[in-house]
Design an enzyme around this catalytic site. Structure first.
Site, short mmCIF file in Angstrom:
data_model
loop_
_atom_site.label_atom_id
_atom_site.label_comp_id
_atom_site.label_asym_id
_atom_site.label_seq_id
_atom_site.Cartn_x
_atom_site.Cartn_y
_atom_site.Cartn_z
N ASP A 187 0.71 -1.44 -0.08
CA ASP A 187 0.12 0.05 -0.45
C ASP A 187 1.22 0.92 0.22
O ASP A 187 1.98 1.28 -0.65
CB ASP A 187 -0.78 -0.29 1.47
CG ASP A 187 -1.94 1.03 0.80
OD1 ASP A 187 -2.38 1.97 0.96
OD2 ASP A 187 -3.01 -0.01 0.80
N HIS A 193 -3.15 5.94 3.64
CA HIS A 193 -4.29 5.13 3.09
C HIS A 193 -3.83 4.08 3.95
O HIS A 193 -4.34 3.64 4.62
CB HIS A 193 -3.98 5.13 1.96
CG HIS A 193 -4.94 4.04 1.01
ND1 HIS A 193 -5.20 2.57 1.12
CD2 HIS A 193 -6.19 4.87 1.18
CE1 HIS A 193 -6.02 1.90 0.12
NE2 HIS A 193 -7.12 3.13 0.65
N SER A 225 -11.53 -0.85 -0.42
CA SER A 225 -10.36 -0.44 0.96
C SER A 225 -10.42 -1.48 2.12
O SER A 225 -9.72 -1.67 2.45
CB SER A 225 -9.65 0.93 0.18
OG SER A 225 -8.86 0.59 -0.98
#
Length: 630
Positions: free
Chosen positions: A190, A234, A441
């Site tokens: 990620d 994120h 996600s």
């Protein structure tokens, strides 16, 4: 000449100076041993000298916020959990419920001594050589100085992630049985993991469970606002959903598997962008590190459009390599479920590599802010199958993904962009160490955590057996349709609960742990099936494992393990029609159909419509992630 095509990944999801714990570096005074030593690596040289200088400058301030020192009392400093130490430094006046663990079995004399210091004994906990007390801050400090006391921590309420997610997927059943992901390695591919957060520490509060860092972007791994390793924010959020322990929220925002080890493989830059080559290199590294860190799960909360069949896509071939190496690859379905080209109603929008039939692809549900999962609904933005080109039945599962609260990455792009999404914990008044995001996600790490729990229970499970078990035991009771409203645009969307929307059903961890059925151990025994169009009848049907196309996939056939009706629920039985035109397309039957299916099976006309370069680049999935559904 070979070329590398770069893509802007979606995040299935201010300039705020970081408040938090010391930056992770050689200067962070945490214990380590050879088996749990954190390794760092990066593409490109010269970064670590600069990084070390920045980290040293930040250390003093961050330690003050973390507050793990206990008023200079050396005898007590190692005995208080980080969150309890923070409470004490906040001049807590109200009595607190704590658990006191003694070095040996607690005697009646020790219990009496604690009560003499002003503590009220709530229960004896012989299993952990201790007891549960209610006591004042002063009494806690006195007790921490007792040579016979090993550790004192808050009597935390056990709630998963946010309370609602735990109820929806049955996390408490795993924890109550002693499964928390201990010893399982989960690779987070990620935007990185900023592990300056107590929720990523082990039970002692002194060793980070992020055991490895490596950057594949070739960009800086730190910025002037305090973010380290994750400049976008994120990956840190995703990591918290998988394996945060909820220290700064009293357990409320704990992840699904709160004791896993996390391997940070950074492939997205500060804007959330990466490339195929970066992701493939990270997957390759995860395979190489598999035995070193017992990596059993890869989490991919990222994706891109589908330009070709999965059989020719290098990104799909990379995830297949990991799967064949014994690693369960969990992938987000995508956030394009609201994309309705020519009346297609969001079908055919699953992104790569979630289109690969080997991997476990996840769509997003919303809990409706209730503890009862019977009223939960699909998120309107969750991408739907079948996949472009190959018409693979995806997603495989759905899990909570709307308005998910997890760890904030202070100084990151997402924090700066969405400051109102920050959420408070319970251990430091006025400090907001958590963050809310929505998207597939966020649903993906819920399933990755569930896989870790399942492997904690039974390490011998293969990736195919794990996938089949989760799909077979998924909760399968859904309404026919629901509507949702985008809180920003006020646009309303209607979703139907067919297998291209919810797959085999809603993740149920308790049911999966309670099931003993085993699919064949062989790789590709649980391939996601495909769908075929019969132009003579105008219907679409599922292709079972007995077909020539999916000959190696034996799980979903009627004679092997369970049979379709159990795996897929009432949405599909056997090879019956699964594409009801009146439900799926409404009045725009032919135009919507052509977007997903083209003029014939194998046609790439759908690709040019759905995944044309200009159309794909114009979609900003991040705005969907932040706002979510109402």
């Amino acid at each position: 000449m070979a070329t590398i095509v770069h893509w802007k990944s979606w995040s299935c999801s201010g300039r705020v100076r970081r408040k938090g714990r010391p930056t992770m570096s050689a200067h962070r005074k945490k214990k380590s041993n050879k088996s749990n030593e954190r390794h760092w690596a990066a593409w490109g040289g010269g970064r670590f000298l600069l990084l070390a200088l920045i980290l040293v400058a930040n250390q003093s301030f961050a330690q003050r916020i973390r507050g793990i020192q206990d008023d200079g009392n050396a005898a007590a400093s190692g005995k208080l959990s980080p969150d309890l130490a923070q409470m004490l430094r906040g001049n807590a006046r109200k009595p607190m419920r704590v658990i006191v663990q003694y070095k040996n079995a607690a005697s009646s004399k020790q219990m009496a001594k604690s009560q003499f210091q002003g503590a009220k004994l709530n229960s004896t906990l012989s299993l952990v050589n201790g007891g549960a007390f209610t006591m004042s801050a002063a009494a806690i400090r006195l007790l921490a100085a007792d040579a016979n006391v090993a550790y004192i921590s808050p009597d935390r309420k056990l709630k998963g992630m946010d309370d609602l997610t735990a109820s929806a997927v049955g996390v408490s059943a795993a924890w109550n049985s002693g499964y928390d992901g201990t010893g399982i390695g989960v690779a987070i591919i990620d935007s990185g993991i900023n592990d300056n957060h107590a929720d990523l520490d082990d039970s002692t509060g002194t060793v980070s469970r992020v055991v490895y860092h490596q950057d594949f972007t070739g960009t800086s791994t730190t910025n002037s606002y305090g973010a380290t390793w994750d400049l976008y924010g994120h990956g840190t959020h995703v990591a918290g959903i998988v394996g945060g322990n909820g220290v700064w929220s009293g357990g409320r925002f704990a992840g699904v598997a709160p004791n896993v080890n996390l391997i940070d493989l950074r492939v997205l830059d500060k804007n959330g962008s990466g490339s195929d080559s970066m992701v493939i290199a990270a997957i390759q590294r995860a395979i190489a590190l598999k035995n070193t860190y017992n990596i059993r799960v890869i989490n991919l909360s990222l994706g891109r459009g589908i330009p070709t069949s999965y059989a020719n896509d290098p990104l799909c071939q990379a995830v297949e390599s990991a799967w064949r190496a014994g690693i369960v690859v969990v992938v987000a379905a995508g956030n394009y479920g609201r994309l309705s080209l020519n009346g297609s109603n969001g079908y055919g929008t699953v992104t790569a590599p979630g289109n690969d039939p080997l991997v476990l692809t996840v769509g997003a549900m919303k809990t409706q802010n209730t503890f009862d999962r019977t009223d939960d609904q699909i998120a309107s933005y969750s991408s739907k199958g079948p996949t472009t080109y190959d018409h693979v039945v995806k997603p495989d599962l759905v899990a909570p993904g709307n308005a998910m609260v997890s760890m904030v990455d202070h100084g990151s792009t997402l924090e700066w962009k969405y400051p109102d999404n920050k959420r408070s914990g319970t251990t430091y008044p006025g400090y907001r160490p958590y963050f809310s995001l929505s998207g597939t996600s966020m649903a993906t790490p819920v399933v990755s955590g569930a896989v870790a729990l399942l492997l904690d229970q039974n390490p011998a499970l293969t990736p195919d057996q794990t996938k089949a078990r989760l799909m077979k035991t998924a909760y399968k009771t859904f309404p026919t349709s629901t509507t949702a409203t985008d809180p920003t645009t006020l646009q309303t969307f209607t979703s139907y609960y067919d297998l291209f929307t919810v797959g085999a059903g809603y993740l149920d961890i308790a049911a999966a742990l309670g099931d003993n059925d085993l699919a064949p151990a062989a790789t590709a025994s649980a391939l996601s099936p495909s769908a075929v169009y019969d132009p003579l009848t105008g219907t679409v049907s599922i292709v079972n494992g007995s077909s020539v196309v999916w000959g190696t996939s034996v799980v979903w056939g009627s004679s092997v393990v369970w049979g379709n009706s159990v795996v897929w629920g009432t949405n599909v039985a056997g090879s019956s029609v699964v594409w009801g035109t009146s439900v799926v397309w409404g009045s725009s039957v032919m135009s919507g159909f052509s977007v997903v299916w083209g003029t014939s099976i194998g046609s790439n006309s759908a690709t040019s419509v759905v995944w044309g370069c200009s159309g794909f680049d114009a979609v900003d999935a991040s705005s969907v992630d932040a706002a979510g559904d109402e």
